[in-house]
Design a protein around this motif. Structure first.
Motif, PDB file in Angstrom:
ATOM      1  N   GLU A 148       0.828  -1.200   0.000  1.00  0.00           N
ATOM      2  CA  GLU A 148       0.000   0.000   0.000  1.00  0.00           C
ATOM      3  C   GLU A 148       0.870   1.261   0.000  1.00  0.00           C
ATOM      4  OE1 GLU A 148      -2.303  -3.374   1.432  1.00  0.00           O
ATOM      5  OE2 GLU A 148      -0.361  -2.538   2.041  1.00  0.00           O
ATOM      6  N   ALA A 149       1.971   1.220   0.777  1.00  0.00           N
ATOM      7  CA  ALA A 149       2.879   2.366   0.816  1.00  0.00           C
ATOM      8  C   ALA A 149       3.549   2.569  -0.539  1.00  0.00           C
ATOM      9  CB  ALA A 149       3.935   2.169   1.904  1.00  0.00           C
ATOM     10  N   LEU A 150       3.914   1.476  -1.201  1.00  0.00           N
ATOM     11  CA  LEU A 150       4.512   1.578  -2.533  1.00  0.00           C
ATOM     12  C   LEU A 150       3.528   2.165  -3.546  1.00  0.00           C
ATOM     13  CD1 LEU A 150       6.515  -1.783  -2.782  1.00  0.00           C
ATOM     14  CD2 LEU A 150       7.435   0.523  -2.491  1.00  0.00           C
ATOM     15  N   GLU A 151       2.259   1.786  -3.418  1.00  0.00           N
ATOM     16  CA  GLU A 151       1.258   2.339  -4.340  1.00  0.00           C
ATOM     17  C   GLU A 151       1.087   3.847  -4.119  1.00  0.00           C
ATOM     18  OE1 GLU A 151      -0.252   1.032  -6.973  1.00  0.00           O
ATOM     19  OE2 GLU A 151       1.121  -0.636  -6.611  1.00  0.00           O
ATOM     20  N   ARG A 152       1.159   4.271  -2.849  1.00  0.00           N
ATOM     21  CA  ARG A 152       1.090   5.713  -2.566  1.00  0.00           C
ATOM     22  C   ARG A 152       2.278   6.434  -3.193  1.00  0.00           C
ATOM     23  NH1 ARG A 152      -0.011   4.070   2.746  1.00  0.00           N
ATOM     24  NH2 ARG A 152       2.032   4.870   3.433  1.00  0.00           N
ATOM     25  N   ALA A 153       3.451   5.810  -3.067  1.00  0.00           N
ATOM     26  CA  ALA A 153       4.653   6.400  -3.657  1.00  0.00           C
ATOM     27  C   ALA A 153       4.521   6.499  -5.172  1.00  0.00           C
ATOM     28  CB  ALA A 153       5.883   5.581  -3.276  1.00  0.00           C
ATOM     29  N   LYS A 154       4.007   5.441  -5.796  1.00  0.00           N
ATOM     30  CA  LYS A 154       3.869   5.432  -7.251  1.00  0.00           C
ATOM     31  C   LYS A 154       2.880   6.498  -7.715  1.00  0.00           C
ATOM     32  CE  LYS A 154       2.913   2.396 -11.165  1.00  0.00           C
ATOM     33  NZ  LYS A 154       2.504   1.020 -11.577  1.00  0.00           N
ATOM     34  N   ALA A 155       1.746   6.606  -7.014  1.00  0.00           N
ATOM     35  CA  ALA A 155       0.739   7.598  -7.388  1.00  0.00           C
ATOM     36  C   ALA A 155       1.300   9.009  -7.261  1.00  0.00           C
ATOM     37  CB  ALA A 155      -0.503   7.440  -6.510  1.00  0.00           C
ATOM     38  N   PHE A 156       2.079   9.257  -6.206  1.00  0.00           N
ATOM     39  CA  PHE A 156       2.683  10.579  -6.028  1.00  0.00           C
ATOM     40  C   PHE A 156       3.675  10.863  -7.146  1.00  0.00           C
ATOM     41  CE2 PHE A 156       5.829  13.573  -4.594  1.00  0.00           C
ATOM     42  CZ  PHE A 156       5.121  14.497  -3.857  1.00  0.00           C
ATOM     43  N   TYR A 157       4.525   9.870  -7.460  1.00  0.00           N
ATOM     44  CA  TYR A 157       5.569  10.088  -8.469  1.00  0.00           C
ATOM     45  C   TYR A 157       4.981  10.333  -9.853  1.00  0.00           C
ATOM     46  CZ  TYR A 157       9.755   9.522 -11.276  1.00  0.00           C
ATOM     47  OH  TYR A 157      10.782   9.737 -12.168  1.00  0.00           O
ATOM     48  N   GLU A 158       3.934   9.628 -10.186  1.00  0.00           N
ATOM     49  CA  GLU A 158       3.316   9.816 -11.503  1.00  0.00           C
ATOM     50  C   GLU A 158       2.779  11.231 -11.670  1.00  0.00           C
ATOM     51  OE1 GLU A 158       0.430   6.732 -11.722  1.00  0.00           O
ATOM     52  OE2 GLU A 158       1.873   5.203 -12.375  1.00  0.00           O
ATOM     53  N   LYS A 159       2.405  11.864 -10.560  1.00  0.00           N
ATOM     54  CA  LYS A 159       1.859  13.219 -10.628  1.00  0.00           C
ATOM     55  C   LYS A 159       2.941  14.278 -10.477  1.00  0.00           C
ATOM     56  CE  LYS A 159      -1.604  16.236  -8.473  1.00  0.00           C
ATOM     57  NZ  LYS A 159      -2.634  16.343  -7.412  1.00  0.00           N
ATOM     58  N   ASN A 160       3.968  14.022  -9.638  1.00  0.00           N
ATOM     59  CA  ASN A 160       4.927  15.068  -9.287  1.00  0.00           C
ATOM     60  C   ASN A 160       6.359  14.822  -9.742  1.00  0.00           C
ATOM     61  OD1 ASN A 160       3.246  16.855  -7.305  1.00  0.00           O
ATOM     62  ND2 ASN A 160       2.835  14.755  -6.689  1.00  0.00           N
ATOM     63  N   LYS A 161       6.702  13.609 -10.151  1.00  0.00           N
ATOM     64  CA  LYS A 161       8.041  13.285 -10.650  1.00  0.00           C
ATOM     65  C   LYS A 161       9.146  13.611  -9.646  1.00  0.00           C
ATOM     66  CE  LYS A 161       6.504  11.836 -14.624  1.00  0.00           C
ATOM     67  NZ  LYS A 161       6.470  10.407 -14.943  1.00  0.00           N
ATOM     68  N   SER A 162       8.883  13.414  -8.365  1.00  0.00           N
ATOM     69  CA  SER A 162       9.895  13.648  -7.337  1.00  0.00           C
ATOM     70  C   SER A 162      10.109  12.354  -6.554  1.00  0.00           C
ATOM     71  CB  SER A 162       9.460  14.767  -6.384  1.00  0.00           C
ATOM     72  OG  SER A 162      10.305  14.814  -5.247  1.00  0.00           O
ATOM     73  N   ILE A 163      11.328  11.786  -6.634  1.00  0.00           N
ATOM     74  CA  ILE A 163      11.631  10.551  -5.900  1.00  0.00           C
ATOM     75  C   ILE A 163      11.560  10.775  -4.384  1.00  0.00           C
ATOM     76  CG2 ILE A 163      13.409   8.825  -5.407  1.00  0.00           C
ATOM     77  CD1 ILE A 163      12.213   8.347  -8.104  1.00  0.00           C
ATOM     78  N   PRO A 164      12.228  11.813  -3.825  1.00  0.00           N
ATOM     79  CA  PRO A 164      12.107  12.025  -2.377  1.00  0.00           C
ATOM     80  C   PRO A 164      10.663  12.264  -1.936  1.00  0.00           C
ATOM     81  CG  PRO A 164      13.956  13.272  -3.240  1.00  0.00           C
ATOM     82  CD  PRO A 164      13.209  12.760  -4.421  1.00  0.00           C
ATOM     83  N   GLY A 165       9.900  13.011  -2.737  1.00  0.00           N
ATOM     84  CA  GLY A 165       8.501  13.246  -2.395  1.00  0.00           C
ATOM     85  C   GLY A 165       7.700  11.954  -2.399  1.00  0.00           C
ATOM     86  N   ALA A 166       7.979  11.088  -3.373  1.00  0.00           N
ATOM     87  CA  ALA A 166       7.274   9.810  -3.447  1.00  0.00           C
ATOM     88  C   ALA A 166       7.617   8.924  -2.250  1.00  0.00           C
ATOM     89  CB  ALA A 166       7.628   9.102  -4.750  1.00  0.00           C
TER      90      ALA A 166
END
Length: 512
Positions: A148-166
């Motif tokens: 679930e945490a990985l899916e949150r990271a993926k969803a964030f990255y697809e929108k913002n393109k920031s690895i640390p943010g994801a």
């Protein structure tokens, strides 16, 4: 040339085609979205135009075309260690955090020039997450990170393109996955540099060493770096490598701020006539204000733009006085400007960490309060992707007619700061604010001195740069007066959201 949803003007279309030819020589075919191995040094080219000519739009469309062709975007927050000699990369850079944040608001993943010189070293486990997010690896299985945490990271990255943010979206902190920072040892590929008028010769040479293909975007009407004798680095390029955008796109919407900026190109226009023009426009358009005082409520987030250093110091002390700031401490909400990092070489990792978080020379910061350790401050770095930071701080507040600055508190070493309620127009380059206040008596002083810089009266260059810092509203302040604040300094909005636009109310005046 790729079909674009944006309707280019003739000069933008010509520039796009010329840049496409340069990239084709370097092995990137935008017409057919084909990538070839690097073909050597394609050199530097510049896109030059005044404010509103469409430089940022062209940069954004070129970025989209390169990404569509399969070029890997190097953002500065993560770079895969997997070697691929044939991969093609693009880094989009700006000299300051604020300039980079303007591009990021346009959907362009920009970072600072300084940030790209250093790359983070990731913990091996978490690097697997970064590679998966970047599309260069499979989804990892880690004991302490749920699906679930990985899916949150993926969803964030697809929108913002920031690895640390994801990774933060997955519940991880920077200290969990970044173990250190290292100086870049290998060259990159294609570099886009915004606000290139701010570059000096040394920085330009460093960038040419890193990027065999370099595209500069700059405004020839701005102020050159202090040590450049009025010259800008793109002026040294051959004429065939300079693309000029002449059409002013934003003026078509009737932008009075740009009308004023471009009126300065008239060689017969004097200061008095220009100020009458400001007054005339202010009567019919609320986006231009002929101010009878400096609005103190704006100074905490949008510094007053001045030419003379003594004006800057006087305004800063007046700002602190009307807010009742004590001499031995700072109030939460006071603005600061980073003046560099004062750390010995043995603390290189800490220096790189602070600089990577945005504490580079010239960065705008808001003081949030004391840190947990003596000498530490909690800070909000304006324009930074991860703005909240706690750092050992050395704060210097200059006093009128005193050689040495007053230091309300200081750590033995750390990030050094000057007060930021007012800044020189030179230091304001690369930044923009919703409302900008320009201290006109300083511009008038430059006009009376009759100084010329690179063939242009200095006062006109100063006025042009200062005026174009305003995104929505320009206040041309004509008197040495300072308003009373409508309330105490605020920081609550910075804890969760970007700084809000401040409004002006009827206030009392205080002489400077």
């Amino acid at each position: 040339m790729n079909t674009s949803p944006i309707q280019f003007s003739d000069d933008q279309a010509v520039a796009f085609d010329r840049v496409s030819t340069l990239l084709h020589e370097a092995g990137v075919d935008l017409e057919d979205d084909l990538l070839h191995p690097p073909r050597g040094d394609a050199g530097a080219m510049a896109v030059i135009g005044k404010a509103g000519s469409g430089k940022t739009l062209l940069l954004a469309e070129l970025y989209k075309a390169l990404e569509k062709a399969g070029v890997e975007i190097v953002s500065g927050d993560y770079e895969s260690r997997k070697k691929n000699e044939d991969r093609r990369t693009l880094a989009i850079l700006a000299p300051t955090n604020k300039a980079a944040s303007v591009l990021r608001l346009r959907g362009v993943p920009a970072t600072t020039i300084h940030r790209i010189l250093y790359t983070p070293v990731y913990d091996p486990d978490y690097e697997r997450i970064a590679e998966w997010l970047a599309g260069t690896g499979d989804q990892p299985e880690l004991e302490d990170v749920t699906d679930e945490a990985l899916e949150r990271a993926k969803a964030f990255y697809e929108k913002n393109k920031s690895i640390p943010g994801a990774l933060a979206a997955a519940g991880l902190r920077g200290s969990d996955f970044i173990t250190g920072w290292k100086r870049r040892e290998e060259p990159l590929d294609i570099g886009f540099i915004d606000e290139a008028s701010m570059l000096d010769d040394r920085q330009f040479d460093d960038l040419k060493e890193i990027f065999p293909t370099l595209l500069l975007f700059g405004d020839p009407a701005q102020l050159a770096p202090v040590n450049q004798s009025g010259a800008m680095v793109f002026e040294t390029l051959p004429e065939t490598r300079k693309l000029v955008l002449n059409r002013i796109h934003r003026q078509e919407a009737g932008n009075p701020i740009l009308d004023l900026a471009h009126a300065l190109a008239d060689p017969d226009l004097g200061f008095e006539a220009f100020e009458r023009m400001v007054e005339e426009i202010s009567r019919r358009d609320e986006r231009v204000v002929l101010g009878q005082r400096v609005e103190v409520d704006l100074m905490a987030r949008s510094p007053v733009l001045v030419w003379r250093n003594n004006t800057r110091i006087r305004l800063i002390n007046a700002f602190r006085a009307v807010h009742g700031a004590p001499e031995d401490s700072l109030l939460a909400g006071e603005p600061l400007i980073c003046d560099g990092i004062e750390l010995p070489l043995k603390h290189r990792k800490k220096r790189l960490d602070l600089e990577a978080r945005g504490l580079i020379k010239g960065a705008q910061v808001v003081y949030l309060g004391p840190g947990r350790k003596p000498g530490f401050s909690r800070l909000h770095v304006m324009g930074a992707e991860d703005p909240q930071v706690s750092a050992a701080s050395i704060v210097k507040i200059e006093k009128p007619e005193e050689e040495e600055p007053f230091i309300p508190f200081a750590a033995r070493m750390g990030a050094a700061f000057l007060h930021g309620a007012a800044v020189t127009i030179h230091k304001a380059q690369g930044s923009q604010w919703p409302t900008a206040q320009v201290f006109a008596p300083d511009i008038y002083a430059a006009a009376r001195m009759g100084r010329v810089e690179a063939g242009q009266p200095l006062w006109k260059r100063l006025a042009y740069v200062a005026i174009t810092r305003a995104q929505d509203r320009l206040i041309w302040v004509v008197r040495n007066r300072l308003s009373k604040p409508t309330g105490p300094l605020q920081v609550d909005d910075l804890r969760a959201t970007p700084a809000s636009t401040l409004t002006l109310e009827a206030q009392e005046d205080t002489p400077l």
